[in-house]
Write a protein that holds these residues in place. Structure first.
Motif, PDB file in Angstrom:
ATOM      1  N   LEU A 166       0.950  -1.085  -0.034  1.00 40.20           N
ATOM      2  CA  LEU A 166       0.028   0.046  -0.048  1.00 40.20           C
ATOM      3  C   LEU A 166       0.679   1.119   0.026  1.00 40.20           C
ATOM      4  N   THR A 167       2.074   1.179   0.685  1.00 39.10           N
ATOM      5  CA  THR A 167       2.883   2.416   0.980  1.00 39.10           C
ATOM      6  C   THR A 167       3.527   2.615  -0.487  1.00 39.10           C
ATOM      7  N   ALA A 168       4.030   1.619  -1.181  1.00 43.56           N
ATOM      8  CA  ALA A 168       4.623   1.645  -2.609  1.00 43.56           C
ATOM      9  C   ALA A 168       3.596   2.293  -3.475  1.00 43.56           C
ATOM     10  N   GLY A 169       2.467   1.901  -3.311  1.00 49.05           N
ATOM     11  CA  GLY A 169       0.994   2.332  -4.321  1.00 49.05           C
ATOM     12  C   GLY A 169       1.073   3.615  -3.891  1.00 49.05           C
ATOM     13  N   ILE A 170       1.008   4.314  -2.677  1.00 51.42           N
ATOM     14  CA  ILE A 170       0.876   5.672  -2.338  1.00 51.42           C
ATOM     15  C   ILE A 170       2.051   6.469  -3.087  1.00 51.42           C
TER      16      ILE A 170
ATOM     17  N   VAL B  78      -4.711   6.982  -1.082  1.00 53.58           N
ATOM     18  CA  VAL B  78      -4.720   6.005  -0.427  1.00 53.58           C
ATOM     19  C   VAL B  78      -5.982   4.683  -1.118  1.00 53.58           C
ATOM     20  N   ALA B  79      -7.097   5.657  -1.555  1.00 55.77           N
ATOM     21  CA  ALA B  79      -7.800   4.695  -2.392  1.00 55.77           C
ATOM     22  C   ALA B  79      -7.417   4.161  -3.563  1.00 55.77           C
ATOM     23  N   GLN B  80      -6.746   4.650  -4.282  1.00 53.46           N
ATOM     24  CA  GLN B  80      -6.105   4.236  -5.696  1.00 53.46           C
ATOM     25  C   GLN B  80      -5.184   3.162  -5.281  1.00 53.46           C
TER      26      GLN B  80
END
Length: 185
Positions: free
Chosen positions: A97-101, A161-163
């Protein structure tokens, strides 16, 4: 006068977009096979490694072999030589999730100053220990809390965060059934 500040969250969005385009044109190359191996050491202690994987139509390797110790805490009559296996799941979710953010923020030209994820999961050990067959062995819930400092509004941060959640492989693995087969040679 408008001054535009360059955003640098350390993510090469152009390369990601190029990969997306290339895989759109060659979808067979998008099939990956991730691998890990694990060897028992003693008691509940094991050592796992990750290096090779299949992707882009060929065998691939990380720059180095990554090694991980796993064990159970001393309160479980173990030696506590590493995180419990369930804790690796929490690390995987937080990391994904952090990488995605970071990636989404870079793409949306939002400068991040800090991102901290705290992940907690509840578990009733009565299932694992065979005390109550009606209690599941796994988590009874997972909670992720983000603290994000960025040049963005609360709404923009919530959208990041949602994406990230929408595109996270680990979030998907945890929230959707996955077929798992176990064999013995």
């Amino acid at each position: 006068m408008n001054v535009t500040t360059a955003v640098d969250n350390g993510v090469n969005v152009e390369a990601l977009l190029g990969a997306r385009q290339a895989l759109t044109e060659a979808p067979e190359a998008a099939r990956f096979n991730w691998r890990a191996s694990c060897s028992w050491v003693k008691g509940t202690h094991s050592q796992s490694s990750v290096q090779a994987f299949f992707g882009l139509g060929a065998e691939q390797k990380h720059k180095t072999e990554f090694r991980y110790d796993a064990d159970h805490p001393e309160i479980f009559a173990a030696d506590d030589n590493g995180p419990a296996p369930v804790e690796f799941i929490l690390v995987g979710l937080a990391s994904c999730l952090t990488a995605g953010i970071a990636s989404v923020a870079q793409h949306r030209k939002i400068q991040l100053r800090s991102v901290k994820a705290t992940v907690e999961a509840g578990m009733d050990l009565q299932g694992i220990l065979g005390i109550d067959a009606d209690v599941r062995n796994g988590f009874d819930g997972v909670h992720v809390m983000f603290e994000i400092d960025a040049d963005a509004t609360r709404e923009q941060i919530a959208a990041l965060v949602a994406q990230s959640q929408k595109r996270s492989a680990v979030f998907d693995i945890l929230t959707n059934p996955t077929n798992v087969t176990v064999q013995v040679k």
